[in-house]
Enzyme design. Structure first.
Site, PDB file in Angstrom:
ATOM      1  N   HIS A   1      88.068 110.856 -37.243  1.00  0.00           N
ATOM      2  CA  HIS A   1      87.745 111.024 -35.831  1.00  0.00           C
ATOM      3  C   HIS A   1      88.998 111.265 -34.998  1.00  0.00           C
ATOM      4  CE1 HIS A   1      86.411 109.169 -31.831  1.00  0.00           C
ATOM      5  NE2 HIS A   1      85.649 110.230 -31.992  1.00  0.00           N
TER       6      HIS A   1
ATOM      7  N   ASP B   1      88.618 117.331 -30.340  1.00  0.00           N
ATOM      8  CA  ASP B   1      87.993 117.741 -29.077  1.00  0.00           C
ATOM      9  C   ASP B   1      88.766 118.899 -28.443  1.00  0.00           C
ATOM     10  OD1 ASP B   1      86.230 115.255 -28.923  1.00  0.00           O
ATOM     11  OD2 ASP B   1      88.224 114.370 -29.000  1.00  0.00           O
TER      12      ASP B   1
ATOM     13  N   GLU C   1      87.490 115.700 -37.201  1.00  0.00           N
ATOM     14  CA  GLU C   1      86.838 116.019 -35.921  1.00  0.00           C
ATOM     15  C   GLU C   1      87.915 116.008 -34.849  1.00  0.00           C
ATOM     16  OE1 GLU C   1      84.854 114.619 -32.028  1.00  0.00           O
ATOM     17  OE2 GLU C   1      86.542 113.819 -33.132  1.00  0.00           O
TER      18      GLU C   1
ATOM     19  N   HIS D   1      90.990 114.749 -25.624  1.00  0.00           N
ATOM     20  CA  HIS D   1      89.692 114.122 -25.392  1.00  0.00           C
ATOM     21  C   HIS D   1      89.382 113.898 -23.913  1.00  0.00           C
ATOM     22  CE1 HIS D   1      86.915 110.717 -24.849  1.00  0.00           C
ATOM     23  NE2 HIS D   1      86.304 111.189 -25.925  1.00  0.00           N
TER      24      HIS D   1
ATOM     25  N   GLU E   1      84.660 119.745 -31.615  1.00  0.00           N
ATOM     26  CA  GLU E   1      83.797 119.283 -30.518  1.00  0.00           C
ATOM     27  C   GLU E   1      84.191 120.012 -29.242  1.00  0.00           C
ATOM     28  OE1 GLU E   1      83.509 115.053 -29.528  1.00  0.00           O
ATOM     29  OE2 GLU E   1      82.574 115.639 -27.630  1.00  0.00           O
TER      30      GLU E   1
HETATM   31  O1  G3P Z   1      82.153 113.959 -32.235  1.00  0.00           O
HETATM   32  C1  G3P Z   1      81.975 112.588 -32.354  1.00  0.00           C
HETATM   33  C2  G3P Z   1      82.665 111.844 -31.231  1.00  0.00           C
HETATM   34  O2  G3P Z   1      83.979 112.305 -31.131  1.00  0.00           O
HETATM   35  C3  G3P Z   1      81.980 112.006 -29.903  1.00  0.00           C
HETATM   36  O3  G3P Z   1      82.498 111.213 -28.906  1.00  0.00           O
HETATM   37  O4  G3P Z   1      83.868 110.743 -26.948  1.00  0.00           O
HETATM   38  O5  G3P Z   1      84.828 110.384 -29.201  1.00  0.00           O
HETATM   39  O6  G3P Z   1      84.462 112.683 -28.348  1.00  0.00           O
HETATM   40  P1  G3P Z   1      83.983 111.267 -28.329  1.00  0.00           P
HETATM   41 MG    MG Z   2      85.006 113.898 -30.112  1.00  0.00          MG
END
Ligand code: G3P
Ligand code: MG
Length: 249
Positions: free
Chosen positions: A15, A44, A42, A57, A117
């Site tokens: 993550h 952002d 993953e 993020h 994401e």
């Molecule tokens: O994609 C899973 C997770 O990253 C979604 O929430 O706020 O951590 O981007 P966030």
């Molecule tokens: Mg995310």
């Protein structure tokens, strides 16, 4: 209609990179995931003021950099000069915010599978999705397996789908809004990515019955991961993917 193009057999996704061990959403976090032998990451993607897609993020710079203000009101040249590592640990001082293109190139080099994401700042849902798809088209071979594009924004997912019919999309949810099922099907998403707190055994079965993958975020507790997997969850996002890997899988 689960897509055969995704291999989620590793069942754990780093993550924001391996973000317990290196500053989130940096090349160092990507590298750490690779070193931990985690095949999926993953991260952002958001646009700067001048529409450069970067890896971050928050909509503001304070938490993860030495800068101030909104990402959407800061030009890329100013963002590029920020330190995105020292807040985490002095050992990472000088780490910067990568562009999406740089990040993708490095992921491809290391043969990592990626979940992009789309994280639009307020009102930039379409532009962010378009920049993501254009960058993917330029920097990620279509033949390359294991690319998953997700978002909480149905507007972003709709724009991404309009630009690329073959993209594997994931709908992110942190609550069950009224027509989530309709969105999932209309957008032809291969996966639903849910906050683990809203999942139940029954909901997981319902999504699996629709032929979609179920992914859960953010799961750092091995006991939690074990229960989710027992319900049929396909993969979890974790800041400590190595812990999940060694204690659950
Ligand atoms: O994609 C899973 C997770 O990253 C979604 O929430 O706020 O951590 O981007 P966030
Ligand atoms: Mg995310």
């Amino acid at each position: 209609m689960t897509s055969p193009r995704l291999d989620l057999s590793s069942r754990v996704i780093a993550h924001r990179g391996a973000s317990h061990y290196a500053p989130e959403n940096t090349l160092a976090a990507l590298q750490k995931a690779y070193e931990l032998h985690i095949p999926w990451i993953e991260f952002d993607v958001m646009l700067t003021e001048d529409n450069v897609p970067i890896i971050i993020h928050d909509e503001t710079l304070e938490r993860t950099t030495d800068g101030h203000g909104e990402v959407a009101k800061t030009a890329y040249k100013d963002i590029a000069a920020l330190d995105a590592g020292s807040w985490f640990d002095r050992a990472f001082s000088g780490e910067n915010i990568p562009t999406f293109a740089e990040f993708l190139k490095q992921a491809a080099e290391l043969n990592l599978s990626v979940n992009v994401e789309i994280k639009p700042s307020e009102g930039k849902d379409q532009e962010t999705a378009m920049a993501v798809v254009q960058t993917l088209q330029a920097h990620w071979l279509t033949a390359r397996p294991n690319l998953l594009v997700s978002s909480f924004s149905v507007v972003s997912l709709t724009a991404a789908r309009a630009l690329d019919k073959s993209l594997c999309l994931g709908l992110l949810l942190d609550h069950w809004f009224g027509d989530w099922q309709e969105s999932l099907l209309q957008l032809d998403c291969v996966a639903l990515h849910a906050n683990w707190r809203i999942l139940t055994k029954r909901k997981v079965a319902q999504i699996k019955d629709l032929g979609r993958y179920v992914l859960a975020y953010t799961v750092d507790n091995p006991e939690q991961a074990r229960e989710l997997f027992s319900w049929g969850v396909d993969a979890v996002f974790s800041n400590v993917p190595d812990v999940i890997l060694s204690s659950v899988l």
